[in-house]
Write a protein that holds these residues in place. Structure first.
Motif, mmCIF file in Angstrom:
data_model
loop_
_atom_site.group_PDB
_atom_site.id
_atom_site.type_symbol
_atom_site.label_atom_id
_atom_site.label_comp_id
_atom_site.label_asym_id
_atom_site.label_seq_id
_atom_site.Cartn_x
_atom_site.Cartn_y
_atom_site.Cartn_z
ATOM 1 N N GLU A 1 4.909 -3.091 2.963
ATOM 2 C CA GLU A 1 4.170 -4.261 2.682
ATOM 3 C C GLU A 1 3.314 -4.435 3.735
ATOM 4 O O GLU A 1 3.537 -4.306 5.026
ATOM 5 C CB GLU A 1 5.309 -5.202 2.740
ATOM 6 N N ARG A 2 1.725 -4.755 3.521
ATOM 7 C CA ARG A 2 1.134 -5.065 4.353
ATOM 8 C C ARG A 2 0.560 -6.338 4.635
ATOM 9 O O ARG A 2 -0.050 -6.616 5.772
ATOM 10 C CB ARG A 2 -0.428 -4.444 3.746
ATOM 11 N N SER B 1 -3.570 -6.068 6.528
ATOM 12 C CA SER B 1 -2.782 -7.079 7.316
ATOM 13 C C SER B 1 -3.414 -8.338 7.388
ATOM 14 O O SER B 1 -2.774 -9.330 7.536
ATOM 15 C CB SER B 1 -2.004 -6.699 8.455
ATOM 16 N N GLN C 1 1.773 4.985 1.007
ATOM 17 C CA GLN C 1 1.586 5.738 2.125
ATOM 18 C C GLN C 1 1.619 7.228 1.725
ATOM 19 O O GLN C 1 2.217 7.501 0.775
ATOM 20 C CB GLN C 1 2.519 5.619 3.236
ATOM 21 N N GLU D 1 0.827 -1.174 -0.068
ATOM 22 C CA GLU D 1 0.042 0.081 -0.080
ATOM 23 C C GLU D 1 0.889 1.226 -0.196
ATOM 24 O O GLU D 1 1.697 1.316 0.556
ATOM 25 C CB GLU D 1 -1.044 0.186 1.271
ATOM 26 N N ASN E 1 -8.145 -2.805 7.056
ATOM 27 C CA ASN E 1 -6.874 -3.372 7.594
ATOM 28 C C ASN E 1 -6.390 -4.403 6.734
ATOM 29 O O ASN E 1 -6.837 -5.615 6.577
ATOM 30 C CB ASN E 1 -7.428 -4.200 8.803
#
Length: 357
Positions: free
Chosen positions: A115-116, A161, A103, A101, A159
């Motif tokens: 890296e998520r 992750s 930023q 993602e 979220n």
């Protein structure tokens, strides 16, 4: 038809690229294990002042980010729809799918990609992946060398992750042997008017998988090919009552299938199901209380103009033009004539002209 080369700066073979939804950004992946994101300079501006020194010329691609993203060659990359933010995912030979993602960053500073998620369910190199259409939610499908289609979903899109493996489906009877050349690819049906459907190129055939009303992915008709299927792509469903599916094949052929779908419901007591069409309900032990989708497929175009292995197929935004690329170093554009026949209308050679001494 002219083309302009772009120096990506990759140190090894470029294996794939993907545009964002608006066509203003592109991400490339390579065997050098990196991803690179490029932004295009605006082609026009309202300002009457001359561009300052160092400002890229209109229409040129400039590198905005580059980072190592895997521990082995990166094979495919996909850009999520803008509703979910600036998100890309890559598939690697290291058996992983990784989600990144972008930023927020200060103007004039390099963009930052974080890296998520790292998905490690595959038992072989991941050959292809793709985000689902925006209306289907934040889903991500992948297919790996172990012959398994996996569908993930971020149940909480805020979220990234946490991705849940919703389904894993074997697309081949046996996993290809290590010494055997394998090929897997996939594409989501973009239509919001039919149930979620994925076309999977599995070795020398294309198979359709559709999610039924109970959330189960059902296998459908098998579309045989004369060699390994290298790529598969649905045409955008714009004003048509049917779907188009194009494939690229190692045998040098470009094929286009016409697909029609309809909802099926369990037969009433005493009724007999019509088995004259190939349907997605070919599991006799499945719960028939759920409605599902049946498909009918017709091959409407089969061309070998490339005369060599075909690697990629892609439709334009309206689904009226199909582009294909093959080992003959040519990109060919195809359109449907008034009579409905799909013909090659333009050829672009990617070979650099030889200099004369």
């Amino acid at each position: 038809m002219a083309w302009t080369p772009v120096n990506t700066g990759h140190e090894d073979l470029v294996t794939d690229l993907a545009y964002d939804y608006y066509g203003q950004r592109v991400v490339t992946c390579s065997a050098d294990r990196t991803l690179r994101v490029f932004d295009i300079a605006p082609s026009s501006t309202r300002s009457t002042e001359p561009a300052s020194e160092g400002t890229p010329s209109p229409g040129t691609w400039t590198l905005s980010a580059s980072w190592k993203c895997a521990d082995a060659p990166v094979l495919r990359v996909s850009w999520a729809f803008p509703e979910h933010g600036q998100i890309v995912a890559c598939a690697s030979a290291d058996r992983t799918v990784r989600v990144f993602e972008e930023q927020d960053h200060e103007p004039g500073c390099a963009s930052r990609w974080v890296e998520r998620a790292k998905l490690t369910d595959a038992r072989g190199g991941v050959h292809d992946l793709a985000f689902a259409p925006a209306h289907a939610g934040l889903r991500l499908a992948s297919v790996a060398g172990d012959g398994v289609l996996r569908v993930y979903e971020a149940l909480e899109p805020s979220n990234l992750s946490r991705w849940t493996l919703m389904e894993d489906v074997g697309v081949v009877e046996k996993r290809p042997l290590r010494e055997t050349e394998a090929s897997f690819c996939l594409s989501w049906c973009p239509s919001r008017f039919c149930r979620p459907t994925i076309a999977v190129g599995a070795m020398d055939a294309v198979k359709l998988y559709t999610q039924d009303s109970a959330g189960k992915w059902r296998p459908g008709p098998i579309l045989p090919h004369g060699g390994l299927v290298r790529d598969v792509e649905w045409a955008p469903a714009v004003g048509r009552t049917y779907h188009l599916l194009a494939t690229a094949c190692k045998d040098g052929h470009v094929r286009v299938f016409k697909l029609k779908e309809q909802d099926s419901h369990p037969p009433e007591s005493g009724d007999h199901a019509d088995d004259t069409h190939t349907t997605l309900d070919n599991d006799d032990h499945h719960d028939h209380a759920d409605s599902h989708t049946t498909w009918h497929a017709d091959l409407i175009a089969d061309h070998d103009d490339h005369g060599a292995q075909v690697w990629r197929v892609s439709f334009n935004a309206t689904g009226t033009v199909l582009s294909t690329a093959g080992d003959d170093a040519k990109v060919r554009l195809w359109k449907s004539s008034l009579g409905g026949e799909i013909r090659c209308v333009s050829v672009c050679s990617l070979q650099q002209p030889r200099s004369r001494d």
